[in-house]
Design an enzyme around this catalytic site. Structure first.
Site, PDB file in Angstrom:
ATOM      1  N   GLU A  17     -56.012   1.990 -62.869  1.00 56.85           N
ATOM      2  CA  GLU A  17     -55.729   3.310 -63.416  1.00 56.85           C
ATOM      3  C   GLU A  17     -55.461   3.217 -64.913  1.00 56.85           C
ATOM      4  O   GLU A  17     -54.963   2.202 -65.411  1.00 56.85           O
ATOM      5  CB  GLU A  17     -54.528   3.929 -62.695  1.00 56.85           C
ATOM      6  N   ARG A  67     -84.422  48.511 -50.088  1.00 55.18           N
ATOM      7  CA  ARG A  67     -83.367  48.050 -49.191  1.00 55.18           C
ATOM      8  C   ARG A  67     -83.970  47.398 -47.952  1.00 55.18           C
ATOM      9  O   ARG A  67     -85.193  47.370 -47.786  1.00 55.18           O
ATOM     10  CB  ARG A  67     -82.465  49.239 -48.847  1.00 55.18           C
ATOM     11  N   GLY A  78     -65.154  17.560 -51.641  1.00 55.42           N
ATOM     12  CA  GLY A  78     -65.652  18.904 -51.405  1.00 55.42           C
ATOM     13  C   GLY A  78     -65.734  19.759 -52.646  1.00 55.42           C
ATOM     14  O   GLY A  78     -66.315  20.853 -52.609  1.00 55.42           O
ATOM     15  N   TYR A  83     -80.805  61.032 -40.925  1.00 58.38           N
ATOM     16  CA  TYR A  83     -79.535  60.782 -40.223  1.00 58.38           C
ATOM     17  C   TYR A  83     -78.911  62.114 -39.819  1.00 58.38           C
ATOM     18  O   TYR A  83     -78.697  62.993 -40.660  1.00 58.38           O
ATOM     19  CB  TYR A  83     -78.594  60.003 -41.144  1.00 58.38           C
ATOM     20  N   ARG A 121     -54.964  25.172 -60.307  1.00 60.32           N
ATOM     21  CA  ARG A 121     -55.436  25.701 -61.586  1.00 60.32           C
ATOM     22  C   ARG A 121     -56.520  26.772 -61.428  1.00 60.32           C
ATOM     23  O   ARG A 121     -56.843  27.464 -62.393  1.00 60.32           O
ATOM     24  CB  ARG A 121     -55.955  24.558 -62.458  1.00 60.32           C
TER      25      ARG A 121
END
Length: 457
Positions: free
Chosen positions: A151, A334, A101, A388, A15
């Site tokens: 159940e 940065r 999990g 650079y 799903r």
């Protein structure tokens, strides 16, 4: 006492409608299964075993640094079948804690209580009371002892009135668990091996079966669809926001706050709406964060102000912002940006792998990369360090009290000595001595009587 932790992570999650295995879907920036592992980290487990199946290669690669071992369930024939795959690697002594999990908000306190109650002798089930238990397996008790899990489809009218349900989490004596699961059969409508069938085996053998109840539904909420994942995200964020506010943090609106890592705050921190914190972030006393900021892996010292729409991403190198600094709005820091006290970084200024000493300012439309900037430097609008050369990065050094005019290009490697001035519009390719004025631009020419071309009719 020896402890095994087994995490079932073999399901496909149909799903979710995703190529990514369900347990790798992200909650607050981390996979569902990583949350489960993190929340059991404090337990002194001898081994952690993850049962993989669908997308096993992806799951195992994503968790390769977790220290867990892996067994595969191929094909997936039920929860009991999953545990059968782990039997050969389980230690015989002590207890085994079994988790899902895709149930990421189980608390460390609850898992510790389960292990303690088990104590290598009892089968312990984590249960919860639901206001609407439809579809869930009911816990049938005789006194306090659990006698069975029934159940919903098999329950009698009286049993369907029971609100206590099984959550899918249990702890069991390892030696008994190994024997029980290997005795399971798949004689049922689904032709699957159900782990819950071991309850009847334990009762038949006189082994205590305990139901440990949790009051927090968030602990046992699983994820089976994008909508459920989104709902759990908001629930998780609300819990984190509440914890921060209880510690004194001022959140303008806790419903518009996202923490996807760890956030440590000193006293009197204020955070406006729609801010996202990722990785490791530390905010000093009196720090104020404006609206719509994203901050990742950064340390921001006391009294600093991060204005609206600022983006700080330290990645592995980190970012530091000094005391009383003013950053933004619309600034970008940065990795490797190291800003001293009272530094000003204004709108549309980008800083990367650069240090700015106390009082340095770059207030508008500028770039500072691979640079060392001294105290009280004024760095003009539109100026950049050209760091650079197409193959390698080079560094620019700017001494104390340097003034760099607007729209300048500093071609690295280059050094501007203390007190130097660079005239606006200059391209600097050579070092400038302390106190000197450097101007490097074309000579201005004015043509009298010149007329602009006009369009031909």
């Amino acid at each position: 006492m020896a402890l095994n932790i087994v995490v079932m992570a073999a399901g496909k999650g149909t799903r979710m409608k995703s190529a990514l295995p369900k347990v790798l879907q992200k909650l607050a920036g981390r996979s569902l299964v990583q949350h489960v592992l993190d929340r059991t980290a404090a337990l002194a487990a001898q081994q952690r075993i993850i049962i993989t199946g669908h997308g096993a290669e992806q799951v195992e690669a994503a968790l390769s640094s977790s220290g867990a071992s892996f067994v595969r369930q191929m094909p997936q024939l039920g929860t009991g079948h999953a545990i059968q795959q782990a039997v050969p690697v389980l230690n015989d002594e002590g207890s085994t804690l079994i988790l899902s999990g895709d149930t990421p908000l189980i608390t460390a306190e609850t898992t510790a209580r389960l292990v303690q109650a088990c104590d290598g002798r009892a089968l312990v089930l984590l249960t919860i009371d639901y206001s609407d238990p439809s579809g869930y397996g009911r816990i049938v008790r005789e006194g306090q002892a659990v006698q069975a899990i029934v159940e919903h489809k098999d329950a009698s009218p009286a049993q369907r009135e029971i609100r206590e349900c099984y959550t899918g989490v249990m702890a069991a004596p390892t030696a008994l668990l190994k024997r029980w699961v290997m005795a399971l059969n798949n004689q049922n409508a689904q032709q699957e091996y159900y782990l819950t069938d071991i309850v009847a085996m334990a009762v038949a053998e006189g082994v205590p079966v305990l139901g440990l109840k949790t009051e927090r539904e968030s602990e046992v909420l699983g994820v089976n669809s994008p909508s459920q994942l989104a709902a759990l995200e908001r629930l998780f964020q609300a819990e984190q926001a509440q914890q921060l506010m209880e510690a004194g943090v001022r959140l303008a609106d806790p419903a518009r706050f996202d923490l996807r890592g760890q956030l440590r705050c000193a006293q009197d921190v204020e955070i406006d709406v729609n801010c996202v914190f990722e990785g490791q972030v530390e905010l000093g006393e009196g720090v104020r964060i404006g609206a719509n900021c994203v901050i990742r892996n950064a340390r921001i010292a006391a009294g600093a102000r991060i204005h609206e729409f600022t983006h700080i991403d330290g990645e592995a190198a980190g970012v530091t912002v000094g005391e009383g600094a003013l950053i933004g709005p619309f600034a970008r820091l940065r990795p490797g940006a190291q800003l001293g006290a009272e530094v000003h970084i204004g709108n549309f200024v980008e800083v990367k792998n650069a240090t700015l000493a106390r009082g340095a300012k770059a207030n508008h439309l500028a770039y500072l990369g691979d640079a060392s900037v001294g105290e009280r430097v004024n760095y003009g609008a539109g100026s950049i360090t050209a760091n650079y050369d197409g193959a390698n990065k080079h560094r620019t050094t700017i001494g104390d009290d340097v003034h760099v005019g607007s729209n300048c290009v500093l071609v690295a490697p280059v050094t501007l000595g203390a007190g130097a001035t660079v005239g606006g519009g200059s391209t600097i390719t050579k070092d400038v001595a302390p106190g000197d004025l450097a101007v490097a631009r074309g000579k201005q020419v004015a043509l009298s009587g010149w007329q602009r071309p006009s369009k031909k009719r």
